[in-house]
Scaffold this motif. Structure first.
Motif, short mmCIF file in Angstrom:
data_model
loop_
_atom_site.label_atom_id
_atom_site.label_comp_id
_atom_site.label_asym_id
_atom_site.label_seq_id
_atom_site.Cartn_x
_atom_site.Cartn_y
_atom_site.Cartn_z
N UNK A 49 0.81 -1.22 0.00
CA UNK A 49 0.00 0.00 0.00
C UNK A 49 0.84 1.27 0.00
N UNK A 50 2.02 1.21 0.64
CA UNK A 50 2.89 2.39 0.70
C UNK A 50 3.99 2.36 -0.33
N UNK A 51 4.76 1.28 -0.34
CA UNK A 51 5.98 1.29 -1.16
C UNK A 51 5.74 1.03 -2.64
N UNK A 52 4.56 0.52 -3.00
CA UNK A 52 4.26 0.29 -4.42
C UNK A 52 3.21 1.30 -4.91
N UNK A 53 1.99 1.16 -4.45
CA UNK A 53 0.91 2.03 -4.95
C UNK A 53 1.02 3.45 -4.40
N UNK A 209 11.26 -11.03 -0.35
CA UNK A 209 10.48 -10.32 -1.39
C UNK A 209 9.58 -9.25 -0.78
N UNK A 210 8.83 -9.59 0.26
CA UNK A 210 7.89 -8.61 0.81
C UNK A 210 7.93 -8.50 2.32
N UNK A 284 -1.22 -12.11 -5.96
CA UNK A 284 -0.03 -11.55 -5.31
C UNK A 284 0.96 -10.93 -6.28
N UNK A 285 0.81 -11.19 -7.56
CA UNK A 285 1.59 -10.43 -8.53
C UNK A 285 1.21 -8.96 -8.47
N UNK A 286 -0.05 -8.68 -8.15
CA UNK A 286 -0.52 -7.29 -8.07
C UNK A 286 -0.02 -6.57 -6.82
N UNK A 287 0.68 -7.26 -5.95
CA UNK A 287 1.28 -6.59 -4.78
C UNK A 287 2.55 -5.84 -5.17
N UNK A 288 3.38 -6.47 -6.03
CA UNK A 288 4.70 -5.86 -6.24
C UNK A 288 5.38 -6.22 -7.55
N UNK A 297 -1.36 0.25 -12.70
CA UNK A 297 -1.22 1.70 -12.49
C UNK A 297 -1.53 2.48 -13.77
N UNK A 298 -1.31 1.88 -14.91
CA UNK A 298 -1.65 2.55 -16.17
C UNK A 298 -3.16 2.78 -16.28
N UNK A 299 -3.93 2.00 -15.56
CA UNK A 299 -5.38 2.20 -15.50
C UNK A 299 -5.78 3.06 -14.29
#
Length: 312
Positions: A49-53, A209-210, A284-288, A297-299
């Motif tokens: 939530x913080x470091x990616x999005x 990884x996370x 979980x691919x959508x996490x990072x 993010x392009x959407x």
């Protein structure tokens, strides 16, 4: 690059720990659109939530607040490790209260985003706090549905009986039962299940990884009873009137985000709704993973700009 400030946000009788992520060339005399970013179940603000999005959204000109849920992470509240949807959604309201006090935030241009269970909570928050002008669920999960089904062994009444007995035991002086939500290693996960969500969750949370100090992946069993009667999408046909987007991968897993996103897309009362299904992508691919987060993010970024910037 965005800069980060750690703050404490007043809640009922404790404080929420949050990071404010600022856009490049931030000017405190200007007014910025803002986004509240919520972490998954058993996670913390330092993870996706913080470091990616949060980071990506801030770099596009938004003020972002990524926060730890009450009773979790660096936030206050006792006992620890409570996962109660009522408190989780209430947290959003206190965070948006705080945003109203910041002179550099446009109070009429605040959106909300959440990942996994945080996505389900974000949707529910957008249904009941109209200070949020739009909502994004990244691989959103309805924690109430999950608690009644997989997390409750598809026998919610028996689960509630167990929680009642355990809570009585604890209040009488017994030791608290804090369940680990995941196996201790990927190897252990593969021994007990072939479910893609459990295996990939373990890889994310239990490896470098996370992994994060406050990414606890633990839950207090006796305080989980409220979740079984809760539905993230209750009254969505009438109350979800704000613009809404869900982003999912087309590889469904046991936590049910693919199913939940399709359900809320169908039920949402708003006409301004989108569902984005990314091919070859798992929960979980959508996490990072860049091959998932980049197209997501392009959407998401144009959606946020449309409803929080262009509409101002």
């Amino acid at each position: 690059m965005s800069t980060i400030q750690t703050v404490s946000i007043p809640n009922l009788a404790w404080e929420i720990a949050a990071d404010i992520l600022f856009p490049p060339n931030f000017d405190s005399k200007k007014k910025y659109p803002a986004v509240v970013s919520a972490h998954p179940i058993g996670s913390c603000k330092e993870q996706t939530s913080g470091n990616i999005y949060g980071k990506a959204i801030a770099e596009e000109g938004f003020v972002v607040v990524a926060f730890d849920a009450s009773f979790q992470g660096a936030s206050g509240g006792l006992p620890r490790f409570i996962e109660n949807p009522e408190f989780r959604v209430s947290d959003f309201r206190f965070v948006v209260d705080y945003l109203q006090t910041l002179p550099y935030v446009d109070p009429n241009a605040i959106g909300v985003l959440g990942i996994c269970g945080g996505g389900g909570y974000a949707i529910n928050a957008a249904m009941t706090d109209y200070r949020f002008k739009c909502c994004v669920g990244i691989t959103p999960v309805n924690f109430g549905r999950l608690s009644r089904e997989a997390f409750g062994n598809y026998d919610p009444a028996s689960a509630l009986e167990g929680m009642a007995k355990q809570r009585t035991l604890e209040v009488q002086g017994g030791e608290r039962l804090v369940n680990n939500l995941l196996p201790p290693s990927v190897e252990d996960a593969k021994k007990v299940t072939s479910d893609i969500d459990v295996v990939e969750a373990t890889e994310y949370y239990k490896t470098s990884r996370g992994q994060a100090p406050n990414g606890c992946t633990r839950g207090l069993y006796s305080f989980n009873s409220a979740a079984l009667a809760w539905d993230a999408f209750n009254h969505a046909e009438v109350l979800l009137t704000k613009p809404f987007m869900a982003v999912i991968g087309d590889k469904p897993g046991g936590f049910g985000a693919y199913r939940d996103a399709q359900e809320i897309y169908g039920r949402a009362g708003t006409k301004e709704k989108q569902i984005v299904v990314l091919p070859g992508v798992s929960h979980y691919m959508l996490y990072d993973k860049p091959e998932a987060t980049k197209p997501a993010l392009e959407q998401v970024l144009p959606f946020l700009k449309k409803h929080l910037v262009e509409s101002r």
